[in-house]
Write a protein that holds these residues in place. Structure first.
Motif, PDB file in Angstrom:
ATOM      1  N   LEU A 287       2.213  -6.445   3.118  1.00 60.76           N
ATOM      2  CA  LEU A 287       1.776  -5.793   4.354  1.00 60.76           C
ATOM      3  C   LEU A 287       0.662  -4.791   4.096  1.00 60.76           C
ATOM      4  CD1 LEU A 287       5.133  -5.176   6.221  1.00 60.76           C
ATOM      5  CD2 LEU A 287       3.205  -6.526   7.025  1.00 60.76           C
ATOM      6  N   GLY A 288       0.748  -4.084   2.986  1.00 57.42           N
ATOM      7  CA  GLY A 288      -0.308  -3.127   2.644  1.00 57.42           C
ATOM      8  C   GLY A 288      -1.643  -3.805   2.417  1.00 57.42           C
ATOM      9  N   VAL A 289      -1.623  -4.891   1.673  1.00 54.38           N
ATOM     10  CA  VAL A 289      -2.860  -5.642   1.413  1.00 54.38           C
ATOM     11  C   VAL A 289      -3.402  -6.234   2.702  1.00 54.38           C
ATOM     12  CG1 VAL A 289      -3.782  -7.687   0.259  1.00 54.38           C
ATOM     13  CG2 VAL A 289      -2.343  -6.086  -1.005  1.00 54.38           C
ATOM     14  N   THR A 290      -2.521  -6.774   3.527  1.00 51.22           N
ATOM     15  CA  THR A 290      -2.947  -7.341   4.813  1.00 51.22           C
ATOM     16  C   THR A 290      -3.601  -6.274   5.698  1.00 51.22           C
ATOM     17  OG1 THR A 290      -1.182  -8.964   4.727  1.00 51.22           O
ATOM     18  CG2 THR A 290      -2.171  -8.545   6.877  1.00 51.22           C
ATOM     19  N   HIS A 291      -2.960  -5.114   5.782  1.00 53.47           N
ATOM     20  CA  HIS A 291      -3.511  -4.035   6.606  1.00 53.47           C
ATOM     21  C   HIS A 291      -4.856  -3.555   6.038  1.00 53.47           C
ATOM     22  CE1 HIS A 291      -3.319  -0.952   9.636  1.00 53.47           C
ATOM     23  NE2 HIS A 291      -3.615  -0.033   8.722  1.00 53.47           N
ATOM     24  N   TRP A 292      -4.940  -3.471   4.744  1.00 53.47           N
ATOM     25  CA  TRP A 292      -6.192  -3.048   4.096  1.00 53.47           C
ATOM     26  C   TRP A 292      -7.321  -4.052   4.383  1.00 53.47           C
ATOM     27  CZ3 TRP A 292      -8.621  -5.195  -0.417  1.00 53.47           C
ATOM     28  CH2 TRP A 292      -9.716  -4.460  -0.862  1.00 53.47           C
TER      29      TRP A 292
ATOM     30  N   ILE B 299      11.791  -6.172  -1.137  1.00 56.47           N
ATOM     31  CA  ILE B 299      11.228  -5.112  -0.291  1.00 56.47           C
ATOM     32  C   ILE B 299       9.866  -4.687  -0.825  1.00 56.47           C
ATOM     33  CG2 ILE B 299      11.519  -2.688   0.390  1.00 56.47           C
ATOM     34  CD1 ILE B 299      13.444  -4.126   1.960  1.00 56.47           C
ATOM     35  N   ALA B 300       9.757  -4.578  -2.149  1.00 64.83           N
ATOM     36  CA  ALA B 300       8.475  -4.199  -2.758  1.00 64.83           C
ATOM     37  C   ALA B 300       7.404  -5.254  -2.481  1.00 64.83           C
ATOM     38  CB  ALA B 300       8.646  -4.002  -4.256  1.00 64.83           C
ATOM     39  N   ALA B 301       7.779  -6.530  -2.542  1.00 67.12           N
ATOM     40  CA  ALA B 301       6.819  -7.603  -2.279  1.00 67.12           C
ATOM     41  C   ALA B 301       6.355  -7.583  -0.826  1.00 67.12           C
ATOM     42  CB  ALA B 301       7.447  -8.954  -2.619  1.00 67.12           C
ATOM     43  N   VAL B 302       7.282  -7.356   0.085  1.00 63.19           N
ATOM     44  CA  VAL B 302       6.921  -7.281   1.510  1.00 63.19           C
ATOM     45  C   VAL B 302       6.005  -6.089   1.757  1.00 63.19           C
ATOM     46  CG1 VAL B 302       7.862  -6.846   3.818  1.00 63.19           C
ATOM     47  CG2 VAL B 302       8.951  -8.517   2.333  1.00 63.19           C
ATOM     48  N   THR B 303       6.333  -4.945   1.156  1.00 60.34           N
ATOM     49  CA  THR B 303       5.505  -3.752   1.325  1.00 60.34           C
ATOM     50  C   THR B 303       4.107  -3.983   0.780  1.00 60.34           C
ATOM     51  OG1 THR B 303       7.489  -2.397   1.104  1.00 60.34           O
ATOM     52  CG2 THR B 303       5.374  -1.281   0.856  1.00 60.34           C
ATOM     53  N   LEU B 304       4.014  -4.582  -0.387  1.00 64.01           N
ATOM     54  CA  LEU B 304       2.708  -4.866  -0.992  1.00 64.01           C
ATOM     55  C   LEU B 304       1.913  -5.855  -0.135  1.00 64.01           C
ATOM     56  CD1 LEU B 304       0.820  -4.448  -3.423  1.00 64.01           C
ATOM     57  CD2 LEU B 304       1.928  -6.432  -4.463  1.00 64.01           C
TER      58      LEU B 304
END
Length: 73
Positions: free
Chosen positions: A62-67, A55-60
């Motif tokens: 997605l966060g980097v992608t959105h950024w 879950i942490a890897a997916v969140t990271l």
């Protein structure tokens, strides 16, 4: 949160049908909201460490992608 995610998905579909262009920034924001909801309702007593790290890897990711998408626009 589920209602907000449903509204975001509805907006995504409406934008896609109206312009034939997939709004990637909005899609990643919706995915971030969905994963945030998953983290909020996560029961850590019944969850394995591997699942939490996934879950942490997916969140990271997605966060980097959105950024990156936001930075480009």
């Amino acid at each position: 949160m589920a209602v907000l995610i449903a509204v975001e998905i509805f907006i995504n579909i409406r934008l896609y049908l109206g312009t034939d262009v997939l709004p990637i920034r909005l899609v990643t924001a919706t995915a971030l909201m969905a994963i945030a909801r998953k983290v909020i309702v996560l029961d850590l007593d019944k969850t394995s460490a591997e699942y939490v790290f996934a879950i942490a890897a997916v969140t990271l990711a997605l966060g980097v992608t959105h950024w990156l998408i936001s930075k480009k626009a």
